[in-house]
Design a protein around this motif. Structure first.
Motif, PDB file in Angstrom:
ATOM      1  N   VAL A  52     -19.600  44.706  42.089  1.00 63.07           N
ATOM      2  CA  VAL A  52     -20.025  44.205  40.780  1.00 63.07           C
ATOM      3  C   VAL A  52     -19.743  45.300  39.749  1.00 63.07           C
ATOM      4  N   TYR A  53     -19.198  44.893  38.600  1.00 62.44           N
ATOM      5  CA  TYR A  53     -18.868  45.843  37.536  1.00 62.44           C
ATOM      6  C   TYR A  53     -19.554  45.441  36.238  1.00 62.44           C
ATOM      7  N   PRO A  54     -19.923  46.404  35.409  1.00 62.07           N
ATOM      8  CA  PRO A  54     -20.405  46.062  34.069  1.00 62.07           C
ATOM      9  C   PRO A  54     -19.182  45.778  33.185  1.00 62.07           C
ATOM     10  N   TYR A  55     -19.230  44.696  32.432  1.00 59.08           N
ATOM     11  CA  TYR A  55     -18.138  44.339  31.523  1.00 59.08           C
ATOM     12  C   TYR A  55     -18.757  44.174  30.138  1.00 59.08           C
ATOM     13  N   PHE A  56     -18.276  44.924  29.178  1.00 58.78           N
ATOM     14  CA  PHE A  56     -18.894  44.957  27.850  1.00 58.78           C
ATOM     15  C   PHE A  56     -18.593  43.679  27.084  1.00 58.78           C
ATOM     16  N   ASP A  57     -19.633  43.002  26.624  1.00 59.36           N
ATOM     17  CA  ASP A  57     -19.506  41.780  25.825  1.00 59.36           C
ATOM     18  C   ASP A  57     -19.621  42.165  24.355  1.00 59.36           C
ATOM     19  N   LEU A  58     -18.579  41.880  23.583  1.00 51.98           N
ATOM     20  CA  LEU A  58     -18.548  42.284  22.170  1.00 51.98           C
ATOM     21  C   LEU A  58     -19.533  41.514  21.306  1.00 51.98           C
ATOM     22  N   THR A  59     -19.936  40.322  21.711  1.00 52.58           N
ATOM     23  CA  THR A  59     -20.915  39.572  20.931  1.00 52.58           C
ATOM     24  C   THR A  59     -22.318  40.088  21.206  1.00 52.58           C
ATOM     25  N   LEU A  60     -22.631  40.291  22.471  1.00 52.13           N
ATOM     26  CA  LEU A  60     -23.967  40.774  22.848  1.00 52.13           C
ATOM     27  C   LEU A  60     -24.133  42.265  22.599  1.00 52.13           C
ATOM     28  N   LEU A  61     -23.005  42.966  22.465  1.00 52.42           N
ATOM     29  CA  LEU A  61     -22.994  44.430  22.329  1.00 52.42           C
ATOM     30  C   LEU A  61     -23.730  45.088  23.494  1.00 52.42           C
ATOM     31  N   ALA A  62     -23.469  44.551  24.679  1.00 48.57           N
ATOM     32  CA  ALA A  62     -24.102  45.065  25.896  1.00 48.57           C
ATOM     33  C   ALA A  62     -23.227  44.715  27.094  1.00 48.57           C
ATOM     34  N   PRO A  63     -23.327  45.508  28.165  1.00 50.76           N
ATOM     35  CA  PRO A  63     -22.574  45.160  29.367  1.00 50.76           C
ATOM     36  C   PRO A  63     -23.231  44.002  30.112  1.00 50.76           C
ATOM     37  N   VAL A  64     -22.388  43.155  30.698  1.00 54.92           N
ATOM     38  CA  VAL A  64     -22.841  42.028  31.504  1.00 54.92           C
ATOM     39  C   VAL A  64     -22.164  42.158  32.865  1.00 54.92           C
ATOM     40  N   GLU A  65     -22.881  41.825  33.944  1.00 58.67           N
ATOM     41  CA  GLU A  65     -22.316  41.995  35.286  1.00 58.67           C
ATOM     42  C   GLU A  65     -21.176  41.025  35.554  1.00 58.67           C
ATOM     43  N   MET A  66     -20.102  41.571  36.126  1.00 63.18           N
ATOM     44  CA  MET A  66     -18.936  40.801  36.526  1.00 63.18           C
ATOM     45  C   MET A  66     -18.813  40.963  38.038  1.00 63.18           C
ATOM     46  N   SER A  67     -18.864  39.850  38.777  1.00 62.28           N
ATOM     47  CA  SER A  67     -18.889  39.891  40.247  1.00 62.28           C
ATOM     48  C   SER A  67     -17.542  39.532  40.849  1.00 62.28           C
ATOM     49  N   PHE A  68     -17.194  40.217  41.931  1.00 61.68           N
ATOM     50  CA  PHE A  68     -15.990  39.886  42.693  1.00 61.68           C
ATOM     51  C   PHE A  68     -16.243  38.579  43.434  1.00 61.68           C
ATOM     52  N   ILE A  69     -15.296  37.607  43.307  1.00 63.68           N
ATOM     53  CA  ILE A  69     -15.507  36.321  43.980  1.00 63.68           C
ATOM     54  C   ILE A  69     -14.367  35.938  44.920  1.00 63.68           C
ATOM     55  N   GLY A  70     -13.315  36.750  45.002  1.00 64.22           N
ATOM     56  CA  GLY A  70     -12.243  36.426  45.944  1.00 64.22           C
ATOM     57  C   GLY A  70     -10.891  36.922  45.477  1.00 64.22           C
ATOM     58  N   TRP A  71      -9.871  36.411  46.159  1.00 66.25           N
ATOM     59  CA  TRP A  71      -8.494  36.812  45.908  1.00 66.25           C
ATOM     60  C   TRP A  71      -7.688  35.591  45.478  1.00 66.25           C
ATOM     61  N   GLU A  72      -6.720  35.800  44.587  1.00 65.93           N
ATOM     62  CA  GLU A  72      -5.869  34.711  44.124  1.00 65.93           C
ATOM     63  C   GLU A  72      -4.534  35.297  43.666  1.00 65.93           C
ATOM     64  N   GLU A  73      -3.455  34.564  43.870  1.00 67.60           N
ATOM     65  CA  GLU A  73      -2.140  35.063  43.470  1.00 67.60           C
ATOM     66  C   GLU A  73      -1.892  34.809  41.983  1.00 67.60           C
ATOM     67  N   VAL A  74      -1.410  35.851  41.304  1.00 64.32           N
ATOM     68  CA  VAL A  74      -1.050  35.758  39.888  1.00 64.32           C
ATOM     69  C   VAL A  74       0.327  36.411  39.742  1.00 64.32           C
ATOM     70  N   GLY A  75       1.327  35.621  39.430  1.00 60.06           N
ATOM     71  CA  GLY A  75       2.668  36.156  39.210  1.00 60.06           C
ATOM     72  C   GLY A  75       3.246  36.899  40.395  1.00 60.06           C
ATOM     73  N   GLY A  76       2.902  36.475  41.591  1.00 63.33           N
ATOM     74  CA  GLY A  76       3.427  37.130  42.792  1.00 63.33           C
ATOM     75  C   GLY A  76       2.600  38.309  43.269  1.00 63.33           C
ATOM     76  N   ILE A  77       1.532  38.631  42.573  1.00 62.50           N
ATOM     77  CA  ILE A  77       0.628  39.719  42.975  1.00 62.50           C
ATOM     78  C   ILE A  77      -0.668  39.088  43.472  1.00 62.50           C
ATOM     79  N   THR A  78      -1.148  39.534  44.621  1.00 59.99           N
ATOM     80  CA  THR A  78      -2.446  39.065  45.101  1.00 59.99           C
ATOM     81  C   THR A  78      -3.507  39.833  44.329  1.00 59.99           C
ATOM     82  N   ALA A  79      -4.187  39.118  43.457  1.00 57.12           N
ATOM     83  CA  ALA A  79      -5.126  39.743  42.523  1.00 57.12           C
ATOM     84  C   ALA A  79      -6.571  39.509  42.949  1.00 57.12           C
ATOM     85  N   MET A  80      -7.422  40.423  42.537  1.00 56.90           N
ATOM     86  CA  MET A  80      -8.857  40.287  42.740  1.00 56.90           C
ATOM     87  C   MET A  80      -9.396  39.401  41.622  1.00 56.90           C
TER      88      MET A  80
END
Length: 166
Positions: A7-35
């Motif tokens: 889990v990573y903190p991701y800064f929300d510009l509207t809230l002006l605070a970090p919000v948790e961003m959770s890993f949910i799996g893997w998916e291919e994007v442009g030939g790269i297996t992305a998180m």
């Protein structure tokens, strides 16, 4: 580099605070297996607005309504470099009465990376990925192998010199 599944903190510009961003799996994007990471927030108050009472069926000239912000954000990240390859955001802002009921929707939109942006980010991740792998993996392995070869050459040189001295 080498993004872990966490889990990573991701800064929300509207809230002006970090919000948790959770890993949910893997998916291919442009030939790269992305998180794939996702952040889903609940309605968060971001202010109070004085609105016409007629908006909620009140006889009062103005009534205070709570402005709320909700975002559901999904990011696809290259694990090697940490570069965001693709991004989708679903944002909703509304005015809410004191009972917690949404009265007026101010904003409801979905934004997404364009195909051109995704292609550019994938190209950047491929380019940067080679550098990261050389600095982190290939370079050190090559240095160790070269060091071992030099040690062997030095030992052979010492052995030959010792024999020649006898």
């Amino acid at each position: 580099w080498f993004t872990p599944e966490q889990v990573y903190p991701y800064f929300d510009l509207t809230l002006l605070a970090p919000v948790e961003m959770s890993f949910i799996g893997w998916e291919e994007v442009g030939g790269i297996t992305a998180m794939k990471f996702q952040q889903a927030s609940s309605p968060t108050p971001i202010g109070t607005v004085q609105a016409p009472g007629s908006l909620i069926g009140s006889d009062l000239a103005t009534v205070p309504l709570i402005r709320t912000h909700v975002v559901n954000r999904t990011l696809w990240v290259d694990q090697t470099t940490g570069i965001i390859l693709r991004k989708v955001e679903r944002i909703r802002e509304a005015l809410r009465d004191s009972a917690g009921k949404d009265v007026v929707t101010l904003l409801a939109m979905t934004t997404s990376s364009t195909p051109q942006t995704v292609d550019a980010q994938v190209a950047l991740a491929r380019e940067e990925g080679r550098t990261v792998l050389w600095v982190h993996s290939y370079g050190p392995m090559l240095a160790i192998a070269l060091g071992l070869v030099l040690v062997v050459i030095a030992m052979i040189g010492m052995f030959v010199r010792t024999r020649a001295a006898r």
